[in-house]
Scaffold this motif. Structure first.
Motif, short mmCIF file in Angstrom:
data_model
loop_
_atom_site.label_atom_id
_atom_site.label_comp_id
_atom_site.label_asym_id
_atom_site.label_seq_id
_atom_site.Cartn_x
_atom_site.Cartn_y
_atom_site.Cartn_z
N ALA A 42 -27.66 13.97 -10.26
CA ALA A 42 -27.85 15.31 -9.70
C ALA A 42 -29.12 15.94 -10.26
O ALA A 42 -29.39 15.85 -11.46
N GLY A 43 -29.89 16.54 -9.38
CA GLY A 43 -31.12 17.19 -9.79
C GLY A 43 -32.32 16.28 -9.86
O GLY A 43 -33.44 16.74 -10.07
N ALA A 44 -32.08 14.97 -9.71
CA ALA A 44 -33.18 14.00 -9.72
C ALA A 44 -32.89 12.97 -8.64
O ALA A 44 -32.33 11.91 -8.93
N PRO A 45 -33.22 13.28 -7.40
CA PRO A 45 -32.79 12.43 -6.28
C PRO A 45 -33.46 11.06 -6.23
O PRO A 45 -32.98 10.18 -5.51
N GLU A 96 -21.44 10.54 -13.86
CA GLU A 96 -22.49 11.45 -13.40
C GLU A 96 -23.47 10.81 -12.43
O GLU A 96 -24.40 11.48 -11.98
N SER A 135 -28.71 7.36 -8.62
CA SER A 135 -29.42 8.62 -8.82
C SER A 135 -28.50 9.57 -9.54
O SER A 135 -27.29 9.32 -9.66
#
Length: 403
Positions: A27-30, A105, A25
């Motif tokens: 960040a911001g899109a789990p 990321e 995953s």
């Protein structure tokens, strides 16, 4: 190495000859996605399959690999060939670049839902070392050891993703000199560097899986750290074997390397004497030439060779099903501690410190026999690839935290 429109370093462990699979995953899109690491990036395979309208796209939407695992070798081959085509044909470059995410990321997760977990005891060097440590007056293996791959059923619910903190377990302990057992946190927390095999295609109950059918059922290979509380284990294991000393945590690496990526790593297994029963006999190169590395707090402490394992993975699979036990998609079975003949090839702290009697030294003068709170263990591995390249297996890491 195949020509690609990606900018890949020649020595990348995640080149086009590898292409392992995992769940990630950002960040911001789990929502979890299926991904393939390539160089220093991850191809969002869930998005790429949808973008190209691939027939297998629905298998990649669950956030875990299980639907793909269950689809079988034909689909595994189609997915692998498609990914290689996407990354080598320039006509796909503009469409797929937006689906490449820097490795730095992403957050990786357990790649598959674990159905059952079985752990074996298949390194002759490890078995001999353990025997000498616990029974100094004998140098023999258990009488059954060279007749069958010894194993036990573990706890699937405590198989965890790489990076998950490992809480020091509590349990009963009884040192040899103590008159009675006591209860408390383990004082002899250990690791076991292992190689795991992930089952894709299930088998019917009441039928065994032959060594020749290994690749029809097993999808790929990962790294395993079978954390072990030696003091809890020593007091509890008679007569039924490992229990609480093992079941608190088993860490698994995030990327599952498909068997197809390891063709150049195949080697003959070691000679077996006596000759095994017919159901355990194999033909061709069934061993794998993997080189593991164990690091404690960043320092290399051991490099165990997997090629020295006495019992091979096809033999382990045949043995665990010969009684008619069925396979399920997501089954994980592990090799047991990987240990070579040399001191610097031992796959556990039990062996590296010889049961705590010979602590090993780290740079800076620190010593260790067993794990202390705050210690981080990282196990990595590579395998031979085509043309002298190396296939990266990734790494499995874990940090000990107080109970």
């Amino acid at each position: 190495m195949n020509v690609t429109w990606l900018d890949l370093a020649d020595d990348t462990p995640f080149g086009l000859d590898n292409l392992p699979y995992g769940a990630f995953s950002v960040a911001g899109a789990p929502a979890r996605r299926i991904g393939v690491p390539v160089g220093d990036r991850v191809l969002d395979l869930t998005a790429a399959a949808a973008e190209t309208a691939a027939a297998f796209a629905p298998l990649l939407t669950a956030g875990v690999l299980n639907p793909l695992l269950a689809a079988g070798p034909g689909t595994w081959r189609d997915v692998r060939e498609s990914v290689r085509e996407w990354l080598t044909e320039p006509r796909y470059a503009d469409r797929l670049r937006p689906h490449l995410v820097p490795l730095t990321e992403v957050t990786t997760h357990l790649a598959f839902e674990v159905a059952d977990y079985v752990d074996f005891y298949s390194s002759e060097h490890h078995a001999l070392n353990a025997g000498k440590i616990f029974r100094p007056d004998t140098t023999e293996l258990p009488p059954n050891w060279k007749h069958l791959p010894i194993g036990y059923h573990g706890r699937a619910g405590t198989v965890v993703a790489s990076g998950t903190p490992v809480v020091r377990p509590h349990g009963q302990r009884k040192p040899r000199a103590a008159e009675a057992p006591s209860f408390g946190p383990s004082q002899r927390l250990d690791i076991e560097a292992e190689v795991g095999f992930v089952v894709g295609v299930p088998s019917a109950a009441g039928t065994g899986v032959s060594t020749a059918d290994f690749a029809d059922h097993v999808f790929g290979v990962c790294l395993v750290n079978d954390w072990s509380a030696r003091d809890i284990q020593a007091w509890e294991y008679q007569p039924l074997g490992p229990f609480l000393g093992k079941s608190f945590a088993t860490s698994v690496s995030p990327w599952i390397v498909p068997l197809a990526a390891l063709e150049h790593a195949r080697v003959d297994g070691p000679p077996q004497d006596p000759e095994p029963f017919e159901y355990l006999r194999t033909a061709g190169k069934q061993g794998l030439d993997l080189t593991l590395e164990i690091r404690l707090n960043g320092h290399l402490v051991s490099s165990p060779p997997f090629a020295s394992q006495y019992w091979t993975a096809p033999q382990q699979l045949a043995h665990m099903t010969v009684n008619g036990a069925s396979l399920r998609t997501g089954d994980l079975f592990a090799s047991g501690t990987v240990t070579g003949p040399e001191r610097e090839q031992r796959g556990s702290f039990l062996e590296l410190s010889w049961g705590g009697r010979e602590p090993f030294e780290l740079p800076g003068g620190e010593t260790r026999s067993f794990l202390e709170d705050g210690d981080e263990v990282v196990i990595s591995a590579t395998a031979p690839g085509p043309g002298g390249t190396r296939i990266g297996m990734g790494e499995v890491r874990g940090t000990v935290v107080p109970g």
